[in-house]
Design an enzyme around this catalytic site. Structure first.
Site, PDB file in Angstrom:
ATOM      1  N   THR A  42      44.602  26.929  41.202  1.00  0.00           N
ATOM      2  CA  THR A  42      44.270  26.343  39.839  1.00  0.00           C
ATOM      3  C   THR A  42      44.975  27.690  38.933  1.00  0.00           C
ATOM      4  O   THR A  42      45.453  27.106  37.930  1.00  0.00           O
ATOM      5  CB  THR A  42      42.763  25.946  39.736  1.00  0.00           C
ATOM      6  OG1 THR A  42      42.546  24.928  40.372  1.00  0.00           O
ATOM      7  CG2 THR A  42      42.595  25.574  38.399  1.00  0.00           C
ATOM      8  N   GLY A  48      51.187  22.442  33.420  1.00  0.00           N
ATOM      9  CA  GLY A  48      50.071  21.758  32.676  1.00  0.00           C
ATOM     10  C   GLY A  48      49.642  20.528  33.514  1.00  0.00           C
ATOM     11  O   GLY A  48      49.379  20.618  34.495  1.00  0.00           O
ATOM     12  N   GLU A 118      58.266  17.067  32.182  1.00  0.00           N
ATOM     13  CA  GLU A 118      58.608  17.559  33.598  1.00  0.00           C
ATOM     14  C   GLU A 118      59.460  16.678  34.309  1.00  0.00           C
ATOM     15  O   GLU A 118      59.663  15.385  33.824  1.00  0.00           O
ATOM     16  CB  GLU A 118      57.434  18.262  33.926  1.00  0.00           C
ATOM     17  CG  GLU A 118      56.869  19.510  33.441  1.00  0.00           C
ATOM     18  CD  GLU A 118      55.755  19.983  34.010  1.00  0.00           C
ATOM     19  OE1 GLU A 118      55.196  21.181  33.541  1.00  0.00           O
ATOM     20  OE2 GLU A 118      55.247  19.354  35.073  1.00  0.00           O
ATOM     21  N   ASP A 222      42.493  26.088  54.972  1.00  0.00           N
ATOM     22  CA  ASP A 222      41.194  26.293  55.809  1.00  0.00           C
ATOM     23  C   ASP A 222      40.355  24.590  55.666  1.00  0.00           C
ATOM     24  O   ASP A 222      39.655  24.365  56.726  1.00  0.00           O
ATOM     25  CB  ASP A 222      40.295  27.015  55.042  1.00  0.00           C
ATOM     26  CG  ASP A 222      40.879  28.517  54.922  1.00  0.00           C
ATOM     27  OD1 ASP A 222      41.670  28.753  55.771  1.00  0.00           O
ATOM     28  OD2 ASP A 222      40.543  29.270  53.926  1.00  0.00           O
ATOM     29  N   HIS A 243      58.650  24.119  45.811  1.00  0.00           N
ATOM     30  CA  HIS A 243      59.028  24.168  44.400  1.00  0.00           C
ATOM     31  C   HIS A 243      60.433  24.830  44.318  1.00  0.00           C
ATOM     32  O   HIS A 243      60.750  25.489  45.033  1.00  0.00           O
ATOM     33  CB  HIS A 243      57.998  24.990  43.609  1.00  0.00           C
ATOM     34  CG  HIS A 243      58.274  24.902  42.164  1.00  0.00           C
ATOM     35  ND1 HIS A 243      59.150  25.270  41.439  1.00  0.00           N
ATOM     36  CD2 HIS A 243      57.212  24.456  41.117  1.00  0.00           C
ATOM     37  CE1 HIS A 243      59.042  24.988  39.933  1.00  0.00           C
ATOM     38  NE2 HIS A 243      57.781  24.617  39.931  1.00  0.00           N
ATOM     39  N   ARG A 289      61.203  16.892  42.409  1.00  0.00           N
ATOM     40  CA  ARG A 289      61.244  18.428  42.896  1.00  0.00           C
ATOM     41  C   ARG A 289      62.093  18.453  44.261  1.00  0.00           C
ATOM     42  O   ARG A 289      62.793  19.173  44.613  1.00  0.00           O
ATOM     43  CB  ARG A 289      59.726  18.999  42.897  1.00  0.00           C
ATOM     44  CG  ARG A 289      59.223  19.379  41.831  1.00  0.00           C
ATOM     45  CD  ARG A 289      58.020  19.827  41.810  1.00  0.00           C
ATOM     46  NE  ARG A 289      57.277  20.395  40.699  1.00  0.00           N
ATOM     47  CZ  ARG A 289      56.117  20.943  40.274  1.00  0.00           C
ATOM     48  NH1 ARG A 289      55.459  20.719  41.344  1.00  0.00           N
ATOM     49  NH2 ARG A 289      55.736  21.192  39.196  1.00  0.00           N
ATOM     50  N   HIS A 350      55.230  25.104  48.054  1.00  0.00           N
ATOM     51  CA  HIS A 350      54.322  25.182  46.899  1.00  0.00           C
ATOM     52  C   HIS A 350      52.998  23.852  47.052  1.00  0.00           C
ATOM     53  O   HIS A 350      52.069  24.452  46.207  1.00  0.00           O
ATOM     54  CB  HIS A 350      55.169  24.597  45.541  1.00  0.00           C
ATOM     55  CG  HIS A 350      54.826  24.529  44.193  1.00  0.00           C
ATOM     56  ND1 HIS A 350      54.233  25.485  43.538  1.00  0.00           N
ATOM     57  CD2 HIS A 350      54.744  23.375  43.416  1.00  0.00           C
ATOM     58  CE1 HIS A 350      53.710  25.242  42.440  1.00  0.00           C
ATOM     59  NE2 HIS A 350      53.819  23.784  42.283  1.00  0.00           N
ATOM     60  N   GLU A 374      43.743  19.368  46.374  1.00  0.00           N
ATOM     61  CA  GLU A 374      45.103  19.619  47.128  1.00  0.00           C
ATOM     62  C   GLU A 374      44.814  19.371  48.637  1.00  0.00           C
ATOM     63  O   GLU A 374      45.641  19.110  49.449  1.00  0.00           O
ATOM     64  CB  GLU A 374      45.720  20.888  47.179  1.00  0.00           C
ATOM     65  CG  GLU A 374      47.034  20.959  47.576  1.00  0.00           C
ATOM     66  CD  GLU A 374      47.877  22.169  47.232  1.00  0.00           C
ATOM     67  OE1 GLU A 374      49.090  22.649  47.965  1.00  0.00           O
ATOM     68  OE2 GLU A 374      47.352  23.082  46.532  1.00  0.00           O
ATOM     69  N   ARG A 385      54.913  14.596  45.306  1.00  0.00           N
ATOM     70  CA  ARG A 385      54.221  14.908  44.212  1.00  0.00           C
ATOM     71  C   ARG A 385      54.896  14.751  42.838  1.00  0.00           C
ATOM     72  O   ARG A 385      55.872  15.729  42.777  1.00  0.00           O
ATOM     73  CB  ARG A 385      53.024  16.039  44.149  1.00  0.00           C
ATOM     74  CG  ARG A 385      52.130  16.382  43.037  1.00  0.00           C
ATOM     75  CD  ARG A 385      51.281  17.612  43.176  1.00  0.00           C
ATOM     76  NE  ARG A 385      52.180  18.771  43.253  1.00  0.00           N
ATOM     77  CZ  ARG A 385      52.367  19.399  41.995  1.00  0.00           C
ATOM     78  NH1 ARG A 385      51.644  19.177  41.135  1.00  0.00           N
ATOM     79  NH2 ARG A 385      53.037  20.499  42.232  1.00  0.00           N
ATOM     80  N   SER A 390      48.764  17.211  39.855  1.00  0.00           N
ATOM     81  CA  SER A 390      48.024  17.843  40.816  1.00  0.00           C
ATOM     82  C   SER A 390      46.615  18.147  40.165  1.00  0.00           C
ATOM     83  O   SER A 390      45.480  17.891  40.763  1.00  0.00           O
ATOM     84  CB  SER A 390      48.582  18.975  41.407  1.00  0.00           C
ATOM     85  OG  SER A 390      49.156  19.889  40.482  1.00  0.00           O
TER      86      SER A 390
END
Length: 542
Positions: A42, A48, A118, A222, A243, A289, A350, A374, A385, A390
């Site tokens: 984060t 943004g 974006e 994890d 990314h 992306r 990414h 995530e 995505r 996110s």
């Protein structure tokens, strides 16, 4: 040592802390962070948060853009659920004290925040705090959480496994449930039991399974691995977002160049100055992306260059510095003045678009176990995505998990008593080089064989290596005391196996999964869902 809470949250990012703050007035909450509280992904989010905030935009437009980016695999109901709650999520952050950038003029509906655009978005709908939005959000959430008397934060605590019925002294009911987590206290070097009435996994993604990544070191999958071992389904693990623009410099470690820079007019160039994105997509640098990353990868392979260049030098210097101060300072420290020099960039792993299968209440298939952020798969992202969706998902699903727990607060049983962790048959390792070597080997072959462009042959090679590593790591895990490196390696090899198996099952190219052997779309879009067969047999409990 045994600790008892109403809710245990694994992860201290936006999803976990959002849930904790909603639960705190009603329940005792433990938040586990494997490093410092701000060590997750984060904090590193630059661009943004996407939300419909001005009159010229619309909920349906945001939904449509997300569906297009998701390449036919988004769950439209999930997309609508998240997008419709976007404005409320932003206003909650503002009320908590997050200071987003203000606009020079007030929007038609009275909003006075600066919005940028974006890739994949048809409107300016990205609210931000300069180019360090995640840092601003994380800082505010941290402050609020630390002020809550009902929330205890445990830094340097890494979760090992979800406690399920098979770990209990008296299992009771036939239906399996989550009862908390076993946790390695890194400062004390001991395993502790955190028992809880409900458990939320908000541990982030798994991009560290790749050699090159924009993520912090903690992004080792994890939570996904723990949920899989506990018997939960995982979905669409083959969709790993790379990314397009990570800074390429020998002294730079995984530094991201935000997509918002392309949103403000930056263009991609080859060494000779040629722009190449117009030849790949009509949206040019603002294409989704996956398209931009593949274009860069293709040009690097075609030219033999180790990077391409991002150019924003044609914009006013004061504008660049004011909008991207973090990037400006960081690059300047490396001898790159982004107001005058092109920025060398390469793609890097990414974001993990797949994950633990959950519904719109963040519920997994295991009763009393939730997942948000995530590490989870809601259906929002589909096969790719869209930028800045996110953090929005973290906020919305963190709240959804808390709401569901609060709705059931009177029906949740007391925390069950789990058996103690047993280390009587293990010893300290005198060959940690095994862990180090396997860690490097895993990340290298995942990058080479399961990266931006895949083939059946590459995936088969990766699967053989994953199987060998998994057996070796499992034997090691069964004979030696756990360490942070060993736990992360154990989780990474589990996640690598899930990614490879999912990629082998998808006989098409869709979104982030591109295979040279099946370059076309299948006629019908389908999710790839893996279902565990049985449970792990290596749980060390007395």
């Amino acid at each position: 040592m045994r600790r008892i809470y109403d809710v245990v949250i694994v992860g201290s990012g936006a999803a976990g802390l959002t849930a904790a703050l909603k639960l705190a007035p009603h329940m005792r909450v433990a938040v586990l962070s494997k490093g410092e509280m701000s060590g997750g992904s984060t904090r590193w989010a630059q661009g943004g948060i996407a939300a419909v905030l001005e009159a010229t935009d619309s909920i349906q437009s945001h939904i449509d853009d997300t569906l297009v980016a998701g390449a036919g695999l988004c769950d439209e109901e999930a997309v609508r659920f998240v997008v419709e709650r976007g404005r409320d999520a932003i206003e909650s952050l503002i009320n908590l004290g997050v200071e987003f950038d203000r606009a020079n003029s007030v929007h038609e509906d009275g909003y006075d925040y600066h919005l940028t655009r974006e890739g994949g978005h048809s409107h300016r709908r990205i609210i931000h705090a300069a180019d360090a939005t995640g840092k601003a959000v994380q800082k505010t959430l941290n402050q609020r959480v630390l002020d809550e008397p009902n929330i205890d934060v445990y830094e340097h605590h890494i979760a090992i496994d979800v406690i399920t019925n098979r770990h209990l002294k008296n299992p009771g009911s036939y239906d399996d449930q989550a009862h908390g987590v076993y946790v390695l206290n890194l400062e004390k070097g001991r395993v502790e039991t955190f028992s809880a009435r409900a458990t939320i996994i908000a541990s982030g993604g798994a991009s560290r399974v790749y050699l090159y990544s924009s993520n912090p070191d903690a992004s080792t999958g994890d939570g996904i691995a723990m949920a899989w071992r506990a018997g939960c389904r995982v979905t669409n693990m083959e969709f790993n977002q790379f990314h397009p623009t990570c800074l390429y410099h020998p002294d730079a470690k995984t530094f991201l160049i935000t997509e918002a820079m392309r949103g403000e007019g930056a263009v991609l160039r080859l060494k000779d100055g040629t722009r190449f994105m117009p030849g790949y997509d009509k949206r040019e640098e603002l294409a989704p992306r996956d398209i931009v990353a593949r274009a860069i990868d293709s040009e690097m392979k075609r030219t033999g260059e180790e990077c391409v260049w991002l150019d924003i030098t044609h914009k006013d210097a004061d504008f660049v510095i004011s909008h991207f101060p973090t990037i400006y300072r960081h690059c300047l420290g490396l001898g790159i003045d982004i107001t005058k020099d092109w920025i060398p960039v390469v793609p890097a792993a990414h974001y993990t678009c797949g994950g633990i299968h959950v519904d719109m209440h963040a519920r997994t298939g295991l009763d009393r176990l939730y997942a948000a952020g995530e590490c989870s798969h809601t259906g929002l992202h589909g096969a790719n995505r869209m930028a800045s969706n996110s953090l929005l998902e973290c906020l919305v699903l963190g709240n959804a998990a808390a709401d569901d727990i609060l709705d059931k607060i009177d029906d949740l049983p007391s925390a069950a008593i789990a058996r103690d962790w047993d280390e009587s048959q293990v010893s300290d390792s005198d060959e940690m080089v095994v862990v180090t070597h396997n860690w490097k080997e895993l990340r290298r072959f995942m990058w080479d064989y399961v990266g931006i462009v895949r083939t059946d042959k590459r995936l088969a090679r990766a699967k053989r290596r994953v199987d060998l590593l998994a057996a070796e790591i499992q034997e090691y895990y069964g004979n030696f005391r756990v360490t942070a490196d060993l736990l992360e390696l154990r989780n990474l090899v589990t996640v690598a196996d899930l990614i490879v198996r999912s990629a082998q099952m998808r006989k098409e190219s869709r979104g982030l999964h591109f295979t040279a052997d099946y370059p076309k779309l299948a006629d019908e879009p389908r999710d790839t869902t893996l279902i565990p067969f049985g449970h792990a047999v290596s749980d060390r409990v007395a």
